[in-house]
Design an enzyme around this catalytic site. Structure first.
Site, PDB file in Angstrom:
ATOM      1  N   TYR A  15       0.809  -1.220   0.000  1.00 58.79           N
ATOM      2  CA  TYR A  15       0.000   0.000   0.000  1.00 58.79           C
ATOM      3  C   TYR A  15       0.844   1.274   0.000  1.00 58.79           C
ATOM      4  O   TYR A  15       0.305   2.376  -0.087  1.00 58.79           O
ATOM      5  CB  TYR A  15      -0.939   0.011   1.203  1.00 58.79           C
ATOM      6  CG  TYR A  15      -1.895  -1.154   1.201  1.00 58.79           C
ATOM      7  CD1 TYR A  15      -2.918  -1.237   0.263  1.00 58.79           C
ATOM      8  CD2 TYR A  15      -1.760  -2.188   2.123  1.00 58.79           C
ATOM      9  CE1 TYR A  15      -3.788  -2.317   0.245  1.00 58.79           C
ATOM     10  CE2 TYR A  15      -2.630  -3.270   2.117  1.00 58.79           C
ATOM     11  CZ  TYR A  15      -3.637  -3.327   1.173  1.00 58.79           C
ATOM     12  OH  TYR A  15      -4.491  -4.394   1.151  1.00 58.79           O
ATOM     13  N   HIS A  20      -4.725   5.918  -1.242  1.00 57.37           N
ATOM     14  CA  HIS A  20      -5.368   5.779   0.068  1.00 57.37           C
ATOM     15  C   HIS A  20      -4.390   6.035   1.216  1.00 57.37           C
ATOM     16  O   HIS A  20      -4.814   6.230   2.351  1.00 57.37           O
ATOM     17  CB  HIS A  20      -5.969   4.382   0.183  1.00 57.37           C
ATOM     18  CG  HIS A  20      -7.330   4.333   0.795  1.00 57.37           C
ATOM     19  ND1 HIS A  20      -8.172   5.417   0.914  1.00 57.37           N
ATOM     20  CD2 HIS A  20      -8.014   3.284   1.345  1.00 57.37           C
ATOM     21  CE1 HIS A  20      -9.307   5.043   1.493  1.00 57.37           C
ATOM     22  NE2 HIS A  20      -9.230   3.766   1.768  1.00 57.37           N
ATOM     23  N   PHE A  65      -6.104  -1.793   9.342  1.00 57.40           N
ATOM     24  CA  PHE A  65      -6.643  -1.397   8.049  1.00 57.40           C
ATOM     25  C   PHE A  65      -7.552  -0.189   8.237  1.00 57.40           C
ATOM     26  O   PHE A  65      -8.058   0.087   9.324  1.00 57.40           O
ATOM     27  CB  PHE A  65      -7.334  -2.570   7.359  1.00 57.40           C
ATOM     28  CG  PHE A  65      -6.334  -3.527   6.793  1.00 57.40           C
ATOM     29  CD1 PHE A  65      -5.688  -3.232   5.600  1.00 57.40           C
ATOM     30  CD2 PHE A  65      -5.986  -4.680   7.476  1.00 57.40           C
ATOM     31  CE1 PHE A  65      -4.725  -4.084   5.082  1.00 57.40           C
ATOM     32  CE2 PHE A  65      -5.025  -5.540   6.971  1.00 57.40           C
ATOM     33  CZ  PHE A  65      -4.394  -5.241   5.774  1.00 57.40           C
ATOM     34  N   ASN A  67     -10.521   0.730   7.751  1.00 61.19           N
ATOM     35  CA  ASN A  67     -11.848   0.625   8.376  1.00 61.19           C
ATOM     36  C   ASN A  67     -11.791   0.573   9.894  1.00 61.19           C
ATOM     37  O   ASN A  67     -12.812   0.769  10.548  1.00 61.19           O
ATOM     38  CB  ASN A  67     -12.573  -0.626   7.881  1.00 61.19           C
ATOM     39  CG  ASN A  67     -12.789  -0.622   6.387  1.00 61.19           C
ATOM     40  OD1 ASN A  67     -12.414   0.323   5.700  1.00 61.19           O
ATOM     41  ND2 ASN A  67     -13.382  -1.675   5.884  1.00 61.19           N
ATOM     42  N   ASN A 113     -14.065   5.411   4.880  1.00 55.06           N
ATOM     43  CA  ASN A 113     -14.198   4.425   5.953  1.00 55.06           C
ATOM     44  C   ASN A 113     -13.304   4.705   7.155  1.00 55.06           C
ATOM     45  O   ASN A 113     -13.672   4.392   8.287  1.00 55.06           O
ATOM     46  CB  ASN A 113     -13.942   3.017   5.413  1.00 55.06           C
ATOM     47  CG  ASN A 113     -15.070   2.553   4.529  1.00 55.06           C
ATOM     48  OD1 ASN A 113     -16.227   2.896   4.750  1.00 55.06           O
ATOM     49  ND2 ASN A 113     -14.739   1.792   3.500  1.00 55.06           N
TER      50      ASN A 113
END
Length: 193
Positions: A15, A20, A65, A67, A113
């Site tokens: 990532y 993000h 993560f 969320n 999120n």
């Protein structure tokens, strides 16, 4: 009294440098510029405590993560008794132009999120710096888009440098001047090479 600067992202090398993870990228740049100590893991977050001018600052990257970002941030806020007015969250935002930033307090989460998770545990009365990642031009799925890599990393790094250069204005709660200073950087597009 502490100020908390949190960046949202996903842990893991796959990532790194994705849209993000723009929040993580800002926090990493602040750590480097102001010579904070290396991150240490605490309460499912990477944290570093240091100074930006006269301000005592905790840098936070939730090591969960996206969320689930709210729990580690809530734990750090509780542990260090940080007023929500002293909390600033940096996050990616698809609803604003690429490499544009906006500062706001409270309000909706625009379907993000990470913000939803924070709102669930701490409410909405904190500051957010929305880092524009643009919207997919084609019919690319939004979740695939936010997890894809930036094409124009130079523009991203220039915007992050401007954020870091003017970070003291945020700590002073001079949000309008901060936004104006960062906005005065060049306009960019995230187009493939």
């Amino acid at each position: 009294m502490f100020h908390l600067l949190a960046g949202l992202g996903n842990p893991g090398t796959q990532y790194t440098l994705t849209r993000h993870n723009a929040g993580f990228m800002v926090i990493d740049a602040i750590l480097d510029k102001f010579h904070f100590p290396n991150f240490k893991k605490k309460n499912n977050a990477l944290i570093s405590i240091g100074n930006i001018e006269s301000y005592r600052v905790i840098l936070v990257k939730p090591w969960t993560f996206m969320n689930n970002s709210g729990v580690p941030i809530m734990n750090i806020v509780s542990l260090y008794k940080i007023p929500l007015d002293n909390m600033i969250v940096f996050h990616d935002e698809v609803e604003i132009d690429f490499c544009t930033i906006r500062v706001k307090k409270s309000g909706g989460n625009a379907g993000h999120n990470g913000l939803k998770s924070i709102d669930n545990f701490l409410g909405k009365d904190y500051w957010r710096v929305r880092f524009g990642i643009g919207h997919p031009r084609n019919k690319m799925d939004l979740s695939d888009y936010v997890l894809s890599h930036f094409h124009n990393l130079n523009a991203v790094n220039n915007t992050i440098s401007s954020i870091v250069e003017h970070i003291t204005l945020l700590l002073e709660k001079n949000h309008t001047t901060f936004t104006d200073k960062v906005r005065n950087t060049l306009k960019y597009e995230d187009i493939p090479d």
